[in-house]
Design a protein around this motif. Sequence first.
Motif, PDB file in Angstrom:
ATOM      1  N   GLU A  75      11.089   9.514 -18.315  1.00 57.41           N
ATOM      2  CA  GLU A  75      11.386   8.544 -17.277  1.00 57.41           C
ATOM      3  C   GLU A  75      10.372   7.695 -17.297  1.00 57.41           C
ATOM      4  OE1 GLU A  75      13.161  10.003 -13.790  1.00 57.41           O
ATOM      5  OE2 GLU A  75      14.753  11.436 -14.683  1.00 57.41           O
ATOM      6  N   GLY A  76      10.323   6.363 -17.436  1.00 62.16           N
ATOM      7  CA  GLY A  76       9.099   5.456 -17.559  1.00 62.16           C
ATOM      8  C   GLY A  76       9.400   5.006 -16.059  1.00 62.16           C
ATOM      9  N   GLU A  77       8.277   4.828 -15.350  1.00 66.16           N
ATOM     10  CA  GLU A  77       8.107   4.105 -13.818  1.00 66.16           C
ATOM     11  C   GLU A  77       6.963   3.668 -13.605  1.00 66.16           C
ATOM     12  OE1 GLU A  77      10.138   6.910 -11.049  1.00 66.16           O
ATOM     13  OE2 GLU A  77      10.859   8.456 -12.362  1.00 66.16           O
ATOM     14  N   VAL A  78       6.958   2.802 -12.548  1.00 65.92           N
ATOM     15  CA  VAL A  78       5.719   2.285 -12.012  1.00 65.92           C
ATOM     16  C   VAL A  78       5.361   3.069 -10.554  1.00 65.92           C
ATOM     17  CG1 VAL A  78       4.881   0.298 -10.677  1.00 65.92           C
ATOM     18  CG2 VAL A  78       6.227  -0.023 -12.824  1.00 65.92           C
ATOM     19  N   VAL A  79       4.047   3.086 -10.560  1.00 63.55           N
ATOM     20  CA  VAL A  79       3.544   4.219  -9.346  1.00 63.55           C
ATOM     21  C   VAL A  79       2.636   3.209  -8.518  1.00 63.55           C
ATOM     22  CG1 VAL A  79       1.945   6.030  -8.580  1.00 63.55           C
ATOM     23  CG2 VAL A  79       3.420   6.135 -11.013  1.00 63.55           C
ATOM     24  N   VAL A  80       2.943   3.312  -7.242  1.00 62.13           N
ATOM     25  CA  VAL A  80       2.161   2.444  -6.300  1.00 62.13           C
ATOM     26  C   VAL A  80       1.211   3.360  -5.611  1.00 62.13           C
ATOM     27  CG1 VAL A  80       3.635   0.684  -6.050  1.00 62.13           C
ATOM     28  CG2 VAL A  80       4.002   2.847  -4.340  1.00 62.13           C
ATOM     29  N   VAL A  81      -0.028   3.321  -5.545  1.00 60.09           N
ATOM     30  CA  VAL A  81      -0.906   4.120  -4.940  1.00 60.09           C
ATOM     31  C   VAL A  81      -1.296   3.553  -3.363  1.00 60.09           C
ATOM     32  CG1 VAL A  81      -3.281   5.169  -5.168  1.00 60.09           C
ATOM     33  CG2 VAL A  81      -1.800   4.780  -7.092  1.00 60.09           C
ATOM     34  N   ILE A  82      -1.153   4.432  -2.533  1.00 61.56           N
ATOM     35  CA  ILE A  82      -1.461   3.801  -0.946  1.00 61.56           C
ATOM     36  C   ILE A  82      -2.839   3.730  -0.815  1.00 61.56           C
ATOM     37  CG2 ILE A  82      -1.194   4.567   1.506  1.00 61.56           C
ATOM     38  CD1 ILE A  82       1.369   3.696   0.143  1.00 61.56           C
ATOM     39  N   GLY A  83      -3.328   2.757  -0.287  1.00 61.56           N
ATOM     40  CA  GLY A  83      -4.488   2.188   0.280  1.00 61.56           C
ATOM     41  C   GLY A  83      -4.859   2.443   1.535  1.00 61.56           C
ATOM     42  N   LYS A  84      -3.875   1.815   2.339  1.00 61.55           N
ATOM     43  CA  LYS A  84      -3.970   1.957   3.827  1.00 61.55           C
ATOM     44  C   LYS A  84      -2.969   2.686   4.395  1.00 61.55           C
ATOM     45  CE  LYS A  84      -3.610  -1.342   7.837  1.00 61.55           C
ATOM     46  NZ  LYS A  84      -3.285  -2.477   8.314  1.00 61.55           N
ATOM     47  N   GLY A  85      -3.458   3.889   5.103  1.00 61.80           N
ATOM     48  CA  GLY A  85      -2.495   4.790   5.361  1.00 61.80           C
ATOM     49  C   GLY A  85      -1.478   4.198   6.523  1.00 61.80           C
TER      50      GLY A  85
ATOM     51  N   ARG B 248       9.303  -2.383  -1.180  1.00 57.56           N
ATOM     52  CA  ARG B 248       8.785  -2.651   0.427  1.00 57.56           C
ATOM     53  C   ARG B 248       9.624  -1.527   1.262  1.00 57.56           C
ATOM     54  NH1 ARG B 248       8.854  -7.548  -2.070  1.00 57.56           N
ATOM     55  NH2 ARG B 248       6.924  -9.014  -1.411  1.00 57.56           N
ATOM     56  N   GLU B 249      10.775  -1.372   0.947  1.00 53.62           N
ATOM     57  CA  GLU B 249      11.824  -0.302   1.548  1.00 53.62           C
ATOM     58  C   GLU B 249      11.375   0.925   1.266  1.00 53.62           C
ATOM     59  OE1 GLU B 249      15.969  -0.959   1.008  1.00 53.62           O
ATOM     60  OE2 GLU B 249      15.528  -3.201   1.145  1.00 53.62           O
ATOM     61  N   GLU B 250      10.996   1.419   0.071  1.00 57.03           N
ATOM     62  CA  GLU B 250      10.557   2.763  -0.104  1.00 57.03           C
ATOM     63  C   GLU B 250       9.250   3.103   0.880  1.00 57.03           C
ATOM     64  OE1 GLU B 250      11.496   2.680  -5.027  1.00 57.03           O
ATOM     65  OE2 GLU B 250       9.400   2.949  -4.377  1.00 57.03           O
ATOM     66  N   ILE B 251       8.455   2.426   0.997  1.00 54.18           N
ATOM     67  CA  ILE B 251       7.231   2.758   1.860  1.00 54.18           C
ATOM     68  C   ILE B 251       7.700   2.782   3.114  1.00 54.18           C
ATOM     69  CG2 ILE B 251       5.089   1.514   2.537  1.00 54.18           C
ATOM     70  CD1 ILE B 251       4.623   0.522  -0.187  1.00 54.18           C
ATOM     71  N   ALA B 252       8.546   2.065   3.679  1.00 48.75           N
ATOM     72  CA  ALA B 252       9.035   2.115   4.871  1.00 48.75           C
ATOM     73  C   ALA B 252       9.910   3.241   5.267  1.00 48.75           C
ATOM     74  CB  ALA B 252       9.994   0.639   5.309  1.00 48.75           C
ATOM     75  N   TYR B 253      10.633   3.593   4.505  1.00 51.98           N
ATOM     76  CA  TYR B 253      11.761   4.584   4.728  1.00 51.98           C
ATOM     77  C   TYR B 253      10.725   5.903   4.562  1.00 51.98           C
ATOM     78  CZ  TYR B 253      15.400   7.971   3.905  1.00 51.98           C
ATOM     79  OH  TYR B 253      16.396   8.804   3.775  1.00 51.98           O
ATOM     80  N   ILE B 254       9.975   6.041   3.582  1.00 53.94           N
ATOM     81  CA  ILE B 254       8.910   7.423   3.571  1.00 53.94           C
ATOM     82  C   ILE B 254       7.964   7.377   4.777  1.00 53.94           C
ATOM     83  CG2 ILE B 254       7.148   8.328   2.246  1.00 53.94           C
ATOM     84  CD1 ILE B 254       8.681   7.207  -0.499  1.00 53.94           C
ATOM     85  N   SER B 255       7.495   6.217   5.159  1.00 56.32           N
ATOM     86  CA  SER B 255       6.510   6.543   6.314  1.00 56.32           C
ATOM     87  C   SER B 255       7.318   6.759   7.677  1.00 56.32           C
ATOM     88  CB  SER B 255       5.910   5.177   6.333  1.00 56.32           C
ATOM     89  OG  SER B 255       6.463   4.130   6.611  1.00 56.32           O
ATOM     90  N   THR B 256       8.443   6.759   7.678  1.00 56.84           N
ATOM     91  CA  THR B 256       9.300   7.065   8.645  1.00 56.84           C
ATOM     92  C   THR B 256       9.086   8.440   9.169  1.00 56.84           C
ATOM     93  OG1 THR B 256      10.942   5.178   8.488  1.00 56.84           O
ATOM     94  CG2 THR B 256      11.443   6.884  10.069  1.00 56.84           C
ATOM     95  N   PHE B 257       9.100   9.234   8.214  1.00 59.37           N
ATOM     96  CA  PHE B 257       9.241  10.638   8.260  1.00 59.37           C
ATOM     97  C   PHE B 257       8.033  11.238   8.044  1.00 59.37           C
ATOM     98  CE2 PHE B 257      10.761  10.514   4.160  1.00 59.37           C
ATOM     99  CZ  PHE B 257      10.076  11.376   3.230  1.00 59.37           C
ATOM    100  N   THR B 258       6.962  10.603   7.447  1.00 59.97           N
ATOM    101  CA  THR B 258       5.613  11.288   6.999  1.00 59.97           C
ATOM    102  C   THR B 258       4.609  10.253   7.096  1.00 59.97           C
ATOM    103  OG1 THR B 258       4.312  12.736   5.192  1.00 59.97           O
ATOM    104  CG2 THR B 258       5.938  11.033   4.712  1.00 59.97           C
ATOM    105  N   THR B 259       3.447  10.643   7.388  1.00 60.17           N
ATOM    106  CA  THR B 259       2.379   9.751   7.414  1.00 60.17           C
ATOM    107  C   THR B 259       1.729   9.529   6.068  1.00 60.17           C
ATOM    108  OG1 THR B 259       1.818  10.406   9.670  1.00 60.17           O
ATOM    109  CG2 THR B 259       0.197   9.284   8.410  1.00 60.17           C
TER     110      THR B 259
END
Length: 286
Positions: free
Chosen positions: A130-140, A227-238
């Motif tokens: 499964e080919g995918e792009v990964v974003v690496v969080i810099g600012k928590g 953008r929505e992935e980051i918003a959704y995931i950060s809703t339930f986990t820091t």
Amino acid sequence: MRPRFATIEADGQQVYGAVVAGGVVALSGDFPQWRTLRDVIAADGLGVLARAAEGRAVTHPDGRFAFAIPVPDPEKILCVGVNFPDRNAEYKDGSAQPSHMSLFPRFARSFTGHGRPLIRPPENHTLDYEGEVVVVIGKGGRRIRPEDAYGHIAALTLCNEGTIRDWVRHAKFNVTQGKNWDNSGAIGPWLVPFDDPAQLDEARLVTRVNGEVRQDDRLARMMFPIREEIAYISTFTTLVPGDMIVTGTPAGAGARFDPPRYLKPGDQVEIEVAGIGLLANGVADE
């Protein structure tokens, strides 16, 4: 060209540095306060590394080291499943586009580095790519707004989110056991700093197996944009610096062919996105 930063292994040691023509300039010895690239990212230090590498000679020539996953010690790796319209249709279950994204965790040891083989275990031979792009969080952050999400990304890399398909189907409500076989996937080769929305908004992802194009799509077609992935995931986990979000794969995985086209020893898989790089891995039996 943007700078590139990798974690490599040579002579029994793991170091990080800048990828340049001819090899890698090791930099970890210059920054003992930053043990890994996770620490560099937490300190907003990628620019510092880039400046430190200027004019330096290669310390590890090509062919004299092995790539590791770029962030070897992330707190968490979260993957988004079934995130392209055609991918949802591939399941042939009559389902409409879901209202919420599918998520599952992966462990760092389930990934290997660029140039190393994906490992097919003896228990099951349905190893898929499964080919995918990964974003690496810099600012928590927590409860990050979609319009602010790109400001929390430090860097980009690529993923072959290798999966043991039969084990994904072992249970009703989870896929974790099919997604976490040791060295079944790959992340890399390196990190590319994220400084322009076009790096994601205009990205085209291509996966090839033995030179044959199997996946080819644009991130702009994602059902759940990054953008929505980051918003959704950060809703339930820091989210914290160094966390990786594997953002979703297009249609064309091997399981969806008739008959399925699973990976076998000797196969070569390439994941490519212009401006990020090319992640290449062979396949070997454990």
